[in-house]
Design a protein around this motif. Structure first.
Motif, PDB file in Angstrom:
ATOM      1  N   ASP A  84      -7.644   9.568   0.804  1.00  0.00           N
ATOM      2  CA  ASP A  84      -6.724   8.539   1.274  1.00  0.00           C
ATOM      3  C   ASP A  84      -7.096   8.187   2.718  1.00  0.00           C
ATOM      4  O   ASP A  84      -7.042   9.046   3.589  1.00  0.00           O
ATOM      5  N   HIS A  85      -7.463   6.947   2.932  1.00  0.00           N
ATOM      6  CA  HIS A  85      -7.911   6.506   4.249  1.00  0.00           C
ATOM      7  C   HIS A  85      -8.951   7.446   4.865  1.00  0.00           C
ATOM      8  O   HIS A  85      -8.723   8.000   5.941  1.00  0.00           O
ATOM      9  N   GLU A 111       0.829  -1.196   0.000  1.00  0.00           N
ATOM     10  CA  GLU A 111       0.000   0.000   0.000  1.00  0.00           C
ATOM     11  C   GLU A 111       0.871   1.257   0.000  1.00  0.00           C
ATOM     12  O   GLU A 111       0.583   2.224  -0.710  1.00  0.00           O
ATOM     13  N   ASP A 150      -9.382   1.821   2.249  1.00  0.00           N
ATOM     14  CA  ASP A 150      -8.036   2.215   1.827  1.00  0.00           C
ATOM     15  C   ASP A 150      -8.088   3.537   1.066  1.00  0.00           C
ATOM     16  O   ASP A 150      -7.236   4.391   1.236  1.00  0.00           O
ATOM     17  N   GLU A 202     -10.108  -0.776  -2.893  1.00  0.00           N
ATOM     18  CA  GLU A 202      -9.593  -1.705  -1.901  1.00  0.00           C
ATOM     19  C   GLU A 202      -8.212  -2.169  -2.347  1.00  0.00           C
ATOM     20  O   GLU A 202      -8.048  -2.663  -3.464  1.00  0.00           O
TER      21      GLU A 202
END
Ligand code: SF4
Lengths: 404, 533
Positions: A150-151, A85, A168, A181
């Protein structure tokens, strides 16, 4: 019991308070997407639904019951997920751009850059959720721009209390958003492990539900209907999600849009059931508590017998699949074995045996002690005769063993 | 699961021990099987961590990757693994049989005799579970396209020459394992589950140690209790008393023992490099750093041996159990197919054919599918003929019936020039076959292939009458012994006892491109080198 008085007060209160009372003084276990998705894996189980809704720490509960859950994640696997990631998100998500271009149609030119707002990753969940909600609203207001959250922190109301969920990434453009994801299992020669893809889809379904709720919230209305009505709202999520995985044996990403409408429907049904949690609460004997409040030494104070009785008071739906999806798997298995439930041998067995529910009944039917007219029992008796013949033992000897 | 299987599981719950599901052994067991227990590194999919293998149960050989993310070490591991495995495969081809056949001459249409060499033996790999087989397939996929120093364009990281060869063999063996009834590569959990039922579910049977616990529970424990202990019993360090059979290791082992040991190894290696850079490779400091790096590797080997050995012994115990069963009658026939498979692949490698493509082209895929379906039918039929318990499955399903002959009435077909025997045979049976009048049935276990046609069914009395139509010789009177006598037990099946040849598929070169004809094979081999990063 000295708690009776408080109970009566609690009984009349709303479900959220009653659930909190069940949990007692112990810390609430937040429901994450994994837990919510796992609920969908065994929709028939009231025990799990109630414990999850009440935020009871099932791992601690299983420990206390003397049947600890066998789960854990290898530090290597965690590191690997994080590294993949981090690679994707480095340099303003540079490595993610390719999949976004090929699968979502992000323009290749640089005049429409991807905006990545700061979502205050170090704040409290509530503050982060606020910030995400604002960022979503801003993105909806500018349909021409591409925004990558982002997140983000999403909020989903489950059984009256908020669950905080952290996908994610979410991509927003043209007034629609798509859940992204990121998983570290590979897509090898164009094929990924279907079980892992299924788990990812169930998890993503929970995020999509949360985004739908957010869209409804912004619109100030509860659409409440099927996925098609919710789609009309600005900023509502697509029912396909973008799954990003490593390609073959490398670290280069490959992405696939996966349709999660089926998972969405299951999860929605599951959550709806949890909002009908009152029925489950009403069925509990008075005085039931799963309180795991620890003493000074860290040991839960409630006696094991009481906890066991409390767990037993809620009906379960055990099948061997539980062993890999629920912390209470070992506990429910011993219970199923004690009761002689035929489900201990597998989900399919129940269908084969018709109205027969226990191992004892089944063995009795096999030895010819079946009530007349029961087709499944007669078949079992016939099967037992064939088996005895093939093994060269007299059928009566087997019948005798049953009686003995 | 079939009802008979469920019944056996129910009995196992009652007895607390595994109960038989077969009266004979339905898979060939080599005299010299190679047991192979692989471990995968959780750090990457398909990345190897260790393998324990060998043909001698008292002398397993261990190969490990001390730092699973290090590509160079991975190749060293694969090379050592190949050096261990490939000689075993070769040794199975030491003796050959000459098989005579015939071929039609394409020009004259005449039959001309041909000879082929068939290896007298074939390798047999026994792994703990399907996960291990899958891991080997991944290793095969990851290595069979590796370029070596001998390639015209070796790339930046040429692999040792035996590595792609290992990959091709692993691919072949794991692919062959998908053919029903084949025995070149077998997972022990599946072998045991074919022959015995435990009192737990199929899911729980995936744990080899837990499944075995039902066979030999320690005294005083039931199978369920013994299995429970194997699944979750932990020592004072919190480590499982009986490590899982892999290919993944217990997360707590990874966290508490493996990760620190790898960390120590990394540190020792860094110290070594540092000492070599600063004081020179021959310096006392470098030498002592070298020694501690070697110690770190030894510690890792000891650690991995500790988690691999219980599974190693489990697999051999499983083999002991299976050897207590007498071999089924059709095993040599099916093993011959395995020998052909082995021989064929060896010839393809020797002839310089390229490695198996990443994805089968349409024709190959269809062929494989047809072959698997055919072999499934053949295995099912053979198992039913070899084992009354397997035949019981078919009887329960209404596909066969057994019983005593109550009457034999001679009769003849006089429509031709000479009368042919067509006697009527009546069988008393408790079975309830799907026996429509006029249906063709086949006699199982008779002296010759024998067909008959159902002419009367009396379910009340449990009587089925058939007219025997073949297998009685060419004379007017049936050959003595070709028909069962009154009072004898017979079994008839509604399914054919010899597998039918399916329609042949066209050769790849004759297949139109719309159906994946040439030239796809080369397209599906990676042209650019993909790397394990
Ligand atoms: S383990 Fe028990 S509580 Fe958990 S899902 Fe299964 S039956 Fe329900």
């Amino acid at each position: 019991m000295n708690v009776t008085r408080t109970e009566q007060i609690v009984h009349a209160a709303d479900p959220a308070r009653r659930l909190a009372a069940l949990r007692g003084g112990a810390e609430q276990r937040g429901l994450d997407a994994r837990a919510l998705a796992a609920l969908a894996a065994n929709p028939g189980c009231r025990r799990r639904a109630l414990l999850d809704a009440a935020g009871v720490d099932k791992t601690a509960l299983a420990d206390r019951l003397g049947q600890p859950a066998p789960f854990g994640r290898s530090p290597f696997a965690i590191a690997r997920g994080n590294i993949f990631e981090a690679r994707l998100k480095a340099d303003g998500c540079a490595a993610l751009l390719d999949p976004l271009r090929s699968r979502l149609g992000l323009p290749a030119e640089d005049d429409a850059p991807l905006r990545v707002p700061d979502l205050l990753p170090r704040s409290t969940p509530a503050a982060r959720a606020e910030r995400t909600a604002r960022a979503l609203a801003e993105a909806v207001a500018e349909p021409a721009a591409w925004t990558l959250l982002d997140h983000p922190m999403l909020r989903l109301t489950v059984a009256g209390s908020p669950a905080y969920l952290e996908p994610d990434a979410v991509v927003m453009r043209g007034g629609r958003c798509t859940v992204v994801e990121i998983k570290s299992f590979p897509v090898l020669d164009g094929v990924a492990d279907p079980a892992k893809v299924g788990a990812a889809a169930r998890q993503a379904a929970v995020y999509v539900l949360a985004l739908q709720e957010a869209a409804e919230h912004r619109a100030g209305a509860r659409a409440g209907g099927g996925p098609y009505e919710a789609r009309e709202l600005p900023g509502s999520p697509e029912t396909s999600v973008l799954l990003v995985c490593p390609k073959d044996f490398g670290n280069r990403p490959t992405a696939e849009l996966i349709d999660i409408r089926r998972e969405l429907a299951t999860t929605r049904r599951q959550l709806a059931r949890m909002t009908r949690i009152e029925e489950l609460l009403d069925a509990l004997p008075p005085g039931t508590s799963f309180d795991l409040l620890p003493d000074a030494g860290g040991q839960p104070t409630r006696p094991v017998v009481e906890l066991t009785a409390a767990v037993e008071a809620v009906p379960a739906a055990y099948s061997p699949e539980c062993l890999s999806s629920c912390e209470l798997g070992f506990h429910c298995r011993s219970q199923a074995r004690c009761e002689g439930a035929v489900e201990q041998l597998g989900r399919g067995v129940r269908g084969e045996l018709g109205s027969i529910r226990t191992v004892g009944e089944a063995l009795a039917a096999a030895s010819g002690g079946a009530p007349l007219g029961d087709e499944a029992a007669a078949r079992l008796g016939y099967a037992a005769a064939l088996r005895a013949e093939a093994l060269g033992v007299p059928a009566t000897a087997m019948a005798g063993a049953v009686a003995g | 699961m079939s009802l008979l299987g469920t019944l056996a599981r129910l009995e196992a719950v009652r007895s607390g021990r595994a109960e038989p599901l077969a009266t004979v052994r339905h898979r060939h067991l080599s005299d010299r099987p190679l047991v192979l227990v692989p471990l995968a590194a959780a750090a990457e999919d398909g990345a190897p961590l260790a393998v324990l293998l060998g043909t001698d149960r008292s002398a397993p050989r261990l190969h490990i990757v001390p730092q699973p993310l290090n590509r160079g070490q991975r190749y060293a591991f694969l090379a050592a693994f190949a050096d261990d495995l490939l000689p075993y495969l070769e040794s199975c081809a030491a003796e050959v049989e000459r098989i005579e056949g015939s071929e039609k001459d394409p020009q004259t249409g005449e039959k001309i005799p041909t000879f082929r060499e068939l290896s007298a033996d074939a390798p047999q790999l026994i792994v703990p579970n399907p996960g291990a087989a899958q891991h080997l397939a991944l290793l095969g996929r990851a290595t069979r396209f590796r370029r070596t120093a001998e390639d015209p364009d070796p790339g930046r990281y040429p692999a040792p020459t035996q590595v792609p060869l290992l990959g091709r063999w692993l691919t072949h063996l794991t692919d062959r394992a998908k053919v029903p009834g084949s025995s070149l590569l077998l997972p022990m959990t599946g072998l045991l589950a074919r022959h015995w039922a435990t009192g737990q579910s199929q899911l729980e049977d995936q744990h080899l140690g837990a499944q075995l616990a039902w066979h030999e529970p320690p005294s005083g424990l039931s199978g369920a209790e013994a299995a429970r202990l194997v699944e979750s019993g932990r020592d004072e360090r919190g480590q499982l008393l009986h490590p899982p059979a892999g290919p993944t290791t217990d997360p707590r082992f990874d966290e508490k023992l493996l990760a620190p040991a790898i960390g120590r190894y990394d540190a020792a290696l860094a110290a070594l490099r540092h000492a070599q850079d600063e004081d020179g490779p021959e310096s006392p400091r470098a030498q002592s750093a070298q020694a501690s790096a070697e110690r770190a590797v030894e510690q890792l080997r000891a650690l991995l041996t500790e988690v691999l050995l219980p599974t190693w012994h489990d697999v051999w115990r499983g083999l002991d159990l299976l050897r207590t069963l007498p071999p089924a009658a059709h095993l040599p026939e099916r093993w011959e197919s395995d020998r052909w498979s082995f021989t064929g692949h060896r010839e393809r490698v020797a002839a310089g054919e390229p490695p198996q493509p990443r994805r089968d082209d349409a024709v190959t895929a269809a062929r494989k599918l047809a072959q698997r379906e055919r072999e499934q039918v053949r295995t099912d039929v053979q198992e039913a003929l070899d084992d009354p318990l397997a035949m019981a499955e078919r009887r329960l399903a209404g596909e066969a019936f057994s019983g005593e002959v109550t009457e034999l009435v001679p009769d003849w077909d006089t429509s031709g020039r000479t009368p042919k025997p067509r006697p009527l045979l009546t069988v008393r049976t408790a079975d309830h076959p799907h026996a429509d009048l006029g249906r063709e049935v086949h006699r199982a276990g008779g002296p010759a292939v024998q067909k008959a046609v159902i002419t009367a069914v009396d379910p009340e009395q449990g009587l089925i009458t058939v007219r025997v139509a073949s297998g009685m010789g060419r004379k007017k009177e049936p050959e003595p012994g070709s028909l069962p006598a009154v009072g004898e037990r017979v079994t008839f099946t509604l399914f054919e006892l010899t597998a039918r040849q399916s329609a042949p598929l066209p050769e790849p070169d004759d297949t139109p491109w719309t159906h994946g004809g040439p030239p796809s094979a080369t397209q599906d081999s990676p042209t650019t080198a993909e790397e394990w990063e």
